[in-house]
Design a protein around this motif. Structure first.
Motif, PDB file in Angstrom:
ATOM      1  N   LYS A  72     -21.825 -31.384 -44.044  1.00 15.48           N
ATOM      2  CA  LYS A  72     -20.889 -32.496 -44.170  1.00 15.48           C
ATOM      3  C   LYS A  72     -21.337 -33.666 -43.300  1.00 15.48           C
ATOM      4  O   LYS A  72     -21.690 -33.486 -42.136  1.00 15.48           O
ATOM      5  CB  LYS A  72     -19.477 -32.050 -43.758  1.00 15.48           C
ATOM      6  CG  LYS A  72     -18.803 -31.131 -44.759  1.00 15.48           C
ATOM      7  CD  LYS A  72     -17.379 -30.811 -44.330  1.00 15.48           C
ATOM      8  CE  LYS A  72     -16.676 -29.919 -45.354  1.00 15.48           C
ATOM      9  NZ  LYS A  72     -15.282 -29.621 -44.954  1.00 15.48           N
ATOM     10  N   LEU A  73     -21.306 -34.846 -43.890  1.00 21.70           N
ATOM     11  CA  LEU A  73     -21.644 -36.060 -43.162  1.00 21.70           C
ATOM     12  C   LEU A  73     -20.384 -36.731 -42.638  1.00 21.70           C
ATOM     13  O   LEU A  73     -19.296 -36.549 -43.179  1.00 21.70           O
ATOM     14  CB  LEU A  73     -22.407 -37.022 -44.072  1.00 21.70           C
ATOM     15  CG  LEU A  73     -23.685 -36.479 -44.713  1.00 21.70           C
ATOM     16  CD1 LEU A  73     -24.401 -37.594 -45.463  1.00 21.70           C
ATOM     17  CD2 LEU A  73     -24.604 -35.842 -43.691  1.00 21.70           C
TER      18      LEU A  73
ATOM     19  N   THR B 210     -21.276 -28.133 -37.217  1.00 22.74           N
ATOM     20  CA  THR B 210     -20.516 -26.908 -37.462  1.00 22.74           C
ATOM     21  C   THR B 210     -20.578 -26.492 -38.931  1.00 22.74           C
ATOM     22  O   THR B 210     -20.142 -25.392 -39.279  1.00 22.74           O
ATOM     23  CB  THR B 210     -19.046 -27.067 -37.046  1.00 22.74           C
ATOM     24  OG1 THR B 210     -18.404 -28.020 -37.897  1.00 22.74           O
ATOM     25  CG2 THR B 210     -18.935 -27.540 -35.593  1.00 22.74           C
ATOM     26  N   THR B 211     -21.116 -27.368 -39.794  1.00 24.20           N
ATOM     27  CA  THR B 211     -21.146 -27.065 -41.221  1.00 24.20           C
ATOM     28  C   THR B 211     -22.515 -26.589 -41.708  1.00 24.20           C
ATOM     29  O   THR B 211     -22.719 -26.391 -42.910  1.00 24.20           O
ATOM     30  CB  THR B 211     -20.720 -28.298 -42.040  1.00 24.20           C
ATOM     31  OG1 THR B 211     -21.646 -29.373 -41.823  1.00 24.20           O
ATOM     32  CG2 THR B 211     -19.327 -28.753 -41.629  1.00 24.20           C
ATOM     33  N   TYR B 212     -23.478 -26.424 -40.793  1.00 26.17           N
ATOM     34  CA  TYR B 212     -24.784 -25.863 -41.144  1.00 26.17           C
ATOM     35  C   TYR B 212     -25.410 -25.253 -39.896  1.00 26.17           C
ATOM     36  O   TYR B 212     -24.859 -25.361 -38.795  1.00 26.17           O
ATOM     37  CB  TYR B 212     -25.707 -26.927 -41.759  1.00 26.17           C
ATOM     38  CG  TYR B 212     -26.338 -27.874 -40.753  1.00 26.17           C
ATOM     39  CD1 TYR B 212     -27.681 -27.758 -40.413  1.00 26.17           C
ATOM     40  CD2 TYR B 212     -25.606 -28.896 -40.153  1.00 26.17           C
ATOM     41  CE1 TYR B 212     -28.273 -28.614 -39.495  1.00 26.17           C
ATOM     42  CE2 TYR B 212     -26.185 -29.761 -39.242  1.00 26.17           C
ATOM     43  CZ  TYR B 212     -27.524 -29.615 -38.918  1.00 26.17           C
ATOM     44  OH  TYR B 212     -28.092 -30.473 -38.012  1.00 26.17           O
ATOM     45  N   ASN B 213     -26.532 -24.581 -40.049  1.00 29.59           N
ATOM     46  CA  ASN B 213     -27.212 -23.948 -38.917  1.00 29.59           C
ATOM     47  C   ASN B 213     -28.365 -24.833 -38.439  1.00 29.59           C
ATOM     48  O   ASN B 213     -29.408 -24.911 -39.101  1.00 29.59           O
ATOM     49  CB  ASN B 213     -27.752 -22.581 -39.325  1.00 29.59           C
ATOM     50  CG  ASN B 213     -28.447 -21.874 -38.175  1.00 29.59           C
ATOM     51  OD1 ASN B 213     -28.353 -22.291 -37.018  1.00 29.59           O
ATOM     52  ND2 ASN B 213     -29.151 -20.794 -38.474  1.00 29.59           N
ATOM     53  N   PRO B 214     -28.204 -25.500 -37.294  1.00 32.60           N
ATOM     54  CA  PRO B 214     -29.239 -26.414 -36.819  1.00 32.60           C
ATOM     55  C   PRO B 214     -30.361 -25.731 -36.041  1.00 32.60           C
ATOM     56  O   PRO B 214     -31.349 -26.377 -35.672  1.00 32.60           O
ATOM     57  CB  PRO B 214     -28.456 -27.369 -35.911  1.00 32.60           C
ATOM     58  CG  PRO B 214     -27.382 -26.507 -35.333  1.00 32.60           C
ATOM     59  CD  PRO B 214     -27.003 -25.533 -36.432  1.00 32.60           C
ATOM     60  N   LYS B 215     -30.243 -24.434 -35.763  1.00 39.28           N
ATOM     61  CA  LYS B 215     -31.225 -23.752 -34.923  1.00 39.28           C
ATOM     62  C   LYS B 215     -32.509 -23.470 -35.698  1.00 39.28           C
ATOM     63  O   LYS B 215     -32.499 -23.035 -36.850  1.00 39.28           O
ATOM     64  CB  LYS B 215     -30.634 -22.455 -34.377  1.00 39.28           C
ATOM     65  CG  LYS B 215     -29.464 -22.684 -33.425  1.00 39.28           C
ATOM     66  CD  LYS B 215     -28.967 -21.383 -32.810  1.00 39.28           C
ATOM     67  CE  LYS B 215     -27.820 -21.661 -31.840  1.00 39.28           C
ATOM     68  NZ  LYS B 215     -27.325 -20.419 -31.199  1.00 39.28           N
ATOM     69  N   VAL B 216     -33.629 -23.718 -35.024  1.00 39.84           N
ATOM     70  CA  VAL B 216     -34.932 -23.527 -35.649  1.00 39.84           C
ATOM     71  C   VAL B 216     -35.969 -23.281 -34.558  1.00 39.84           C
ATOM     72  O   VAL B 216     -35.870 -23.819 -33.459  1.00 39.84           O
ATOM     73  CB  VAL B 216     -35.310 -24.765 -36.503  1.00 39.84           C
ATOM     74  CG1 VAL B 216     -35.286 -26.041 -35.677  1.00 39.84           C
ATOM     75  CG2 VAL B 216     -36.650 -24.580 -37.174  1.00 39.84           C
ATOM     76  N   ASP B 217     -36.969 -22.467 -34.871  1.00 35.64           N
ATOM     77  CA  ASP B 217     -38.024 -22.137 -33.911  1.00 35.64           C
ATOM     78  C   ASP B 217     -39.374 -22.210 -34.618  1.00 35.64           C
ATOM     79  O   ASP B 217     -39.668 -21.403 -35.495  1.00 35.64           O
ATOM     80  CB  ASP B 217     -37.788 -20.730 -33.340  1.00 35.64           C
ATOM     81  CG  ASP B 217     -38.769 -20.376 -32.231  1.00 35.64           C
ATOM     82  OD1 ASP B 217     -39.744 -21.130 -32.033  1.00 35.64           O
ATOM     83  OD2 ASP B 217     -38.559 -19.337 -31.579  1.00 35.64           O
TER      84      ASP B 217
END
Length: 253
Positions: A143-144, A187-194
């Motif tokens: 969501k924007l 809170t509407t997507y998963n921002p974590k990345v490695d």
């Protein structure tokens, strides 16, 4: 007969003047798509969309194709330069100075998506863009949030618009005075990345995606949207780009 000839000449002259005035577009922008890294599939769709946007709104979009043609003289005809999904170090030192003088002369810059993944070693440029790309997770729908409804072209993103995008996480601000107009709700997507060498945890409560500011005598607008080819057929995104281009080129909202 002389009177008839005079009237005929006057009529043709007036028609020629009217035709000349009609042919004069509002302004011209130069579109740069050069990449020295990742090549986005959306570049072709973006070029077509921007050219059509110009045609519908009576301004010219000229694609930069001559590697040696980025000169002060050539840029005199343009009101703004648009970087569409550029990557890497695309300009030599002389071309960098040309763009600096262009902006210092009161002109505008528009950066789209990976324009923030361009020219990391050019401090003046990074300050103009405002924030540089750090990392992104996989493409997701989120969501924007409209942060400044007074800036035009954001109506299509109102009411928590869902948008599918390669959502950039940015490094720290490179300058002050950035006016944030659009963000994403983490809170509407998963921002974590490695990625091993670099990781991303998101940006927190304020995760900006678009902003503008006055810079070094001119204007700069940036939007992180535009990874997918289908983005450029969305009316919401087209209006967003139109507003940014119009502001960068004219200083008017």
């Amino acid at each position: 007969m002389n009177r008839f000839k005079f009237l005929l000449f006057f009529f043709v002259f007036q028609v020629a003047l009217a035709s000349s005035a009609w042919a004069q577009k509002q302004f011209k922008v130069l579109l740069v798509t050069t990449t020295k890294g990742w090549h986005h599939e959306s570049v072709h769709a973006g070029v077509l969309a921007l050219q059509q946007l110009g045609a519908r709104n009576f301004f010219d979009v000229v694609l930069w194709e001559d590697p040696n043609g980025f000169t002060d003289k050539y840029l005199e005809q343009f009101k703004a330069v648009v970087f569409l999904n550029t990557t890497g170090d695309i300009f030599d030192e002389n071309q960098q100075k040309v763009l600096e003088r262009f902006i210092q002369g009161g002109k505008g810059f528009v950066g789209i998506h990976s324009a923030s993944d361009t020219e990391y070693e050019w401090p003046w440029y990074t300050k103009m863009v405002g924030r540089m790309f750090h990392i992104h997770p996989t493409i997701q729908t989120a969501k924007l949030k409209v942060l400044d409804p007074k800036f035009p072209g954001l109506q299509g993103f109102a009411d928590d618009k869902q948008w599918t995008e390669e959502l950039y996480e940015f490094g720290p601000e490179k300058t002050t005075g950035l006016n944030y107009i659009l963000s994403v709700d983490e809170t509407t997507y998963n921002p974590k990345v490695d990625w091993g060498r670099v990781k991303g945890e998101g940006m927190g409560k304020l995760h900006p995606l678009a902003w503008y500011h006055n810079y070094d005598g001119g204007r700069a607008f940036y939007t992180a949207l535009g990874h997918l080819p289908t983005n450029f057929s969305e009316p919401a995104f087209q209006n967003h780009l139109l507003a940014g281009i119009f502001w960068a080129a004219t200083g008017k909202k």
